[in-house]
Design a protein around this motif. Sequence first.
Motif, PDB file in Angstrom:
ATOM      1  N   ASN A 142      85.056  -7.285 111.389  1.00  0.00           N
ATOM      2  CA  ASN A 142      84.448  -6.754 112.745  1.00  0.00           C
ATOM      3  C   ASN A 142      83.335  -7.824 113.340  1.00  0.00           C
ATOM      4  OD1 ASN A 142      86.258  -4.615 112.580  1.00  0.00           O
ATOM      5  ND2 ASN A 142      84.670  -3.313 111.472  1.00  0.00           N
ATOM      6  N   LEU A 143      82.918  -8.779 112.877  1.00  0.00           N
ATOM      7  CA  LEU A 143      82.311  -9.812 113.510  1.00  0.00           C
ATOM      8  C   LEU A 143      82.597 -10.275 114.691  1.00  0.00           C
ATOM      9  CD1 LEU A 143      80.915 -11.387 110.277  1.00  0.00           C
ATOM     10  CD2 LEU A 143      79.418  -9.992 111.677  1.00  0.00           C
ATOM     11  N   PRO A 144      81.971 -10.856 115.662  1.00  0.00           N
ATOM     12  CA  PRO A 144      82.438 -11.376 116.763  1.00  0.00           C
ATOM     13  C   PRO A 144      83.242 -12.723 116.275  1.00  0.00           C
ATOM     14  CG  PRO A 144      80.178 -10.666 117.215  1.00  0.00           C
ATOM     15  CD  PRO A 144      80.497 -10.435 115.894  1.00  0.00           C
ATOM     16  N   ALA A 145      84.132 -13.349 117.091  1.00  0.00           N
ATOM     17  CA  ALA A 145      84.970 -14.375 116.429  1.00  0.00           C
ATOM     18  C   ALA A 145      84.054 -15.454 116.533  1.00  0.00           C
ATOM     19  CB  ALA A 145      86.251 -14.584 117.376  1.00  0.00           C
ATOM     20  N   SER A 146      82.879 -15.630 117.122  1.00  0.00           N
ATOM     21  CA  SER A 146      82.182 -16.790 117.403  1.00  0.00           C
ATOM     22  C   SER A 146      80.941 -16.802 116.254  1.00  0.00           C
ATOM     23  CB  SER A 146      81.786 -17.315 118.831  1.00  0.00           C
ATOM     24  OG  SER A 146      81.437 -16.039 119.204  1.00  0.00           O
ATOM     25  N   PHE A 147      80.775 -15.664 115.424  1.00  0.00           N
ATOM     26  CA  PHE A 147      79.865 -15.576 114.650  1.00  0.00           C
ATOM     27  C   PHE A 147      79.830 -16.743 113.724  1.00  0.00           C
ATOM     28  CE2 PHE A 147      77.972 -14.150 110.706  1.00  0.00           C
ATOM     29  CZ  PHE A 147      76.747 -13.847 111.077  1.00  0.00           C
ATOM     30  N   PRO A 148      78.379 -17.332 113.422  1.00  0.00           N
ATOM     31  CA  PRO A 148      78.560 -18.527 112.698  1.00  0.00           C
ATOM     32  C   PRO A 148      78.438 -17.960 111.086  1.00  0.00           C
ATOM     33  CG  PRO A 148      76.117 -18.195 113.812  1.00  0.00           C
ATOM     34  CD  PRO A 148      77.174 -17.205 114.196  1.00  0.00           C
ATOM     35  N   LEU A 149      79.385 -18.163 110.640  1.00  0.00           N
ATOM     36  CA  LEU A 149      79.699 -17.760 109.024  1.00  0.00           C
ATOM     37  C   LEU A 149      79.022 -18.473 108.199  1.00  0.00           C
ATOM     38  CD1 LEU A 149      83.228 -16.374 108.806  1.00  0.00           C
ATOM     39  CD2 LEU A 149      80.946 -15.058 108.243  1.00  0.00           C
ATOM     40  N   MET A 150      78.349 -18.265 107.164  1.00  0.00           N
ATOM     41  CA  MET A 150      77.615 -19.062 106.027  1.00  0.00           C
ATOM     42  C   MET A 150      78.635 -18.763 104.560  1.00  0.00           C
ATOM     43  SD  MET A 150      75.098 -20.750 106.771  1.00  0.00           S
ATOM     44  CE  MET A 150      74.140 -21.126 105.321  1.00  0.00           C
TER      45      MET A 150
END
Length: 165
Positions: A142-150
């Motif tokens: 459910n995170l935005p597609a552009s969320f910078p994942l770690m």
Amino acid sequence: MKLEIRTLDNSYSEQATDLILNIQQKEFNVPITIHDQPDLAQIESFYIEAGGNFWGAFISGELVGTIALVKFNEREGAIRKMFVKKEFRGKDLNIAQLLLEILISFCREKGIENLYLGTVNILKAAIRFYERNQFHEIQKENLPASFPLMNADNVFYHLKINENR
């Protein structure tokens, strides 16, 4: 002890890296290295030039806490690098709370309406802290597609920023 919070630039990269890696690796045994976090060597281009910021909390000239905002689209940002040195944590100095409040004020000024973050499930105190501050757990999908994942993160939170907080 005088607490001062100020914006960090590249000249603080080494101090910020030392503080953050010590907490991640030595205190919590999170399997993350400096190579997983190139942003720490590029504070200005990664955070500030993109519309976010990076703050440090100093006591007697020593960097004891950090928080950063990655602005990843016009109205959304992600909290990164929220760390306070062990001996400076807690309600007495309230450093984490002050850092978070500065970041949220910055978001309001810049029109950022949604704030997200990822953390690691073993960081129980951090999770309680975010929940006390009205962050709600959300699923990774459910995170935005552009969320910078770690890579290390396995728990995610969202805060809708409004004027009435």
